[in-house]
Design an enzyme around this catalytic site. Structure first.
Site, mmCIF file in Angstrom:
data_model
loop_
_atom_site.group_PDB
_atom_site.id
_atom_site.type_symbol
_atom_site.label_atom_id
_atom_site.label_comp_id
_atom_site.label_asym_id
_atom_site.label_seq_id
_atom_site.Cartn_x
_atom_site.Cartn_y
_atom_site.Cartn_z
ATOM 1 C CG HIS A 189 -8.502 -13.388 -1.422
ATOM 2 N ND1 HIS A 189 -8.509 -12.385 -2.383
ATOM 3 C CD2 HIS A 189 -8.331 -12.754 -0.218
ATOM 4 C CE1 HIS A 189 -8.337 -11.209 -1.797
ATOM 5 N NE2 HIS A 189 -8.239 -11.401 -0.485
ATOM 6 C CG HIS A 232 -9.601 -11.673 2.897
ATOM 7 N ND1 HIS A 232 -8.249 -11.438 2.695
ATOM 8 C CD2 HIS A 232 -9.674 -12.501 3.981
ATOM 9 C CE1 HIS A 232 -7.543 -12.086 3.624
ATOM 10 N NE2 HIS A 232 -8.388 -12.737 4.403
ATOM 11 C CG ASP A 272 -11.296 -6.707 0.549
ATOM 12 O OD1 ASP A 272 -11.232 -7.888 0.907
ATOM 13 O OD2 ASP A 272 -10.280 -6.037 0.268
ATOM 14 C CG HIS A 273 -11.170 -9.407 -2.842
ATOM 15 N ND1 HIS A 273 -10.481 -8.912 -3.924
ATOM 16 C CD2 HIS A 273 -10.553 -8.895 -1.732
ATOM 17 C CE1 HIS A 273 -9.483 -8.162 -3.500
ATOM 18 N NE2 HIS A 273 -9.500 -8.127 -2.167
ATOM 19 C CG HIS A 293 -3.794 -12.392 0.595
ATOM 20 N ND1 HIS A 293 -3.225 -11.253 1.126
ATOM 21 C CD2 HIS A 293 -5.141 -12.240 0.764
ATOM 22 C CE1 HIS A 293 -4.192 -10.464 1.595
ATOM 23 N NE2 HIS A 293 -5.366 -11.048 1.386
ATOM 24 C CG ASP A 308 -6.228 -8.674 -1.581
ATOM 25 O OD1 ASP A 308 -6.407 -7.816 -2.471
ATOM 26 O OD2 ASP A 308 -6.807 -8.647 -0.478
ATOM 27 C CG HIS A 342 -6.647 -4.256 -3.057
ATOM 28 N ND1 HIS A 342 -5.994 -4.208 -1.855
ATOM 29 C CD2 HIS A 342 -7.725 -5.051 -2.846
ATOM 30 C CE1 HIS A 342 -6.634 -4.962 -0.966
ATOM 31 N NE2 HIS A 342 -7.690 -5.478 -1.549
HETATM 32 ZN ZN LIG Z 1 -8.556 -7.147 -0.530
HETATM 33 ZN ZN LIG Z 2 -7.373 -10.138 1.106
#
Ligand SMILES: [Zn+2]
Ligand SMILES: [Zn+2]
Length: 303
Positions: free
Chosen positions: A61, A63, A65-66, A138, A206, A265
């Site tokens: 996805h 976000h 952090d990914h 998520h 997530d 995570h």
């Molecule tokens: Zn994340």
């Molecule tokens: Zn996320």
């Protein structure tokens, strides 16, 4: 052999000694990456692996952090004069999101192939990897993945000799290729026995626990699963932010029965994931806390 490295095991933000969650695999000269947060390049360097064979990057996805590590990685690949195409796979909006990030990496010497996931589930065949994206739950559109390496049947030398198939084609037939040469067509099924058990890795992060995860992680050789919180009192927080606790991950693993499960995570507030292993292993005994650089090599089963 499939080489696997959990490059990082953090969620939300990279910390000293805990990079953001990303998974890298190497098989038959081609590398695959799932997720690419800030600092992923450093984690690859720490592992001692190379960026050059990375042919495919899958995103769960969008976000930060990914995916925020992507533009830097693209620049590094470009600086190494890469010309081979790079395939990106991700949820709806892939090209728009990547183009926005590429404002700071506009000129690259290699083409990017975008493969946007359609619907709840889709299969992609890339460089010997069978990649299956499946929808999870998520607070934005998010997918889990399984990556499988198929294994062809055993090569029957006697049949190949009897059919007078030139030896120079044997290797390609073993890999499942159909060969046309000198007015003949040679089919792999003419010389191969029944298909044998391959390798399977499942990855999800997530998400709330949903049935699709247990279904797709079923009998995996390795299941890498989000465990954002170890503390039982944070279960309501996990519901609110659409993440999972260790216990929820273990319950999924109990249904799926993979050979082992690694948690990943972690919330930045979770300092010592190993403190919660005892209760989690009562649910699924083969649970291990992920850590940066945790690696394994998966081999086809002996017969
Ligand atoms: Zn994340
Ligand atoms: Zn996320």
């Amino acid at each position: 052999m499939l080489d696997i490295c959990l490059l990082g095991c953090g969620g939300m933000m990279p910390l000293p000694y805990r990079w953001l969650t990303a998974l890298m695999m190497r098989y038959n000269g081609s590398s695959l990456l799932i997720d690419c947060g800030e600092g992923t390049q450093i984690a690859v360097k720490e592992k001692g692996w190379s960026f050059k064979p990375i042919d495919t990057i899958c995103f769960t996805h969008y976000h930060g952090d990914h995916i925020s590590g992507l533009p830097g990685l693209l620049l590094t690949m470009g600086n190494a004069d890469r010309t081979e195409p790079l395939t990106l796979i991700g949820p709806k909006g892939l090209e728009r999101v990547v183009n926005a990030l590429r404002v700071i990496a506009p000129e690259l010497p290699f083409p990017i192939i975008y493969k946007e996931i359609q619907g709840n589930e889709q299969i992609f065949e890339e460089h010997g990897y069978r990649i299956r994206a499946f929808r999870v739950n998520h607070n934005v559109i998010c997918y889990g993945y399984t990556v499988e390496i198929a294994r062809t049947g055993r090569f029957d030398v006697e049949r190949a000799k009897a059919a007078e198939i030139p030896m120079k084609f044997w290797n390609r037939l073993q890999k499942g290729e159909t060969i046309e040469a000198d007015g003949h067509t040679y089919h792999p099924e003419d010389v191969l026995g029944p298909q044998r058990k391959g390798l399977k890795v499942a990855y999800c992060t997530d998400t709330r626990p949903v049935a699709a995860i247990a279904q797709h992680a079923k009998d995996a050789d390795l299941f890498i699963c989000e465990g954002m919180y170890g503390e039982p009192e944070k279960s309501q927080k996990a519901v609110g932010y659409k993440h999972m606790t260790f216990v929820e991950a273990a319950q999924l693993a109990k249904q799926a029965q993979p050979k082992e499960m690694w948690l990943t995570h972690y919330s930045p507030s979770l300092v010592r994931p190993e403190d919660y292993m005892e209760s989690v292993r009562k649910i699924f005994p083969r649970t291990y806390p992920g850590k940066d650089g945790k690696s394994t090599e998966l081999d086809f089963e002996e017969e």
